[in-house]
Scaffold this motif. Sequence first.
Motif: not given
Length: 110
Positions: A25-45
């Motif tokens: 039985k081949l099992q589907k790999p577990k999936l992971y969500r990747v997130f970015l978090f806001n901060d007051d210094y990183t430019p939007m661009d």
Amino acid sequence: MQNEKGKNWDESRHDAVIIPKMRSKLQKPKLYRVFLFNDDYTPMDFVVFVLKNFFKKSFEEATHIMLNVHQNGVGECGIYSYEVAEMKVIQVRECAHQNEHPLQCVMEWK
């Protein structure tokens, strides 16, 4: 006893191996969500740059995710297998560090 070619059978020799059919039985790999978090210094661009280059998002998709990060404090970059998600998190963190931005990127099990 002789075989069809007239040679004697060696009773201690096993010419055939019977292997039972096994279904793995081949099992589907577990999936992971990747997130970015806001901060007051990183430019939007820079956030748009990261999303386009590391997550292969179009400019429109990257802008939409960047605005989610800016307005809601967090934005989902994508869903990947463990190895891919881990590599993307490492790449984003290294790029942010090299560019002296405190951008945070994490992964969580879906």
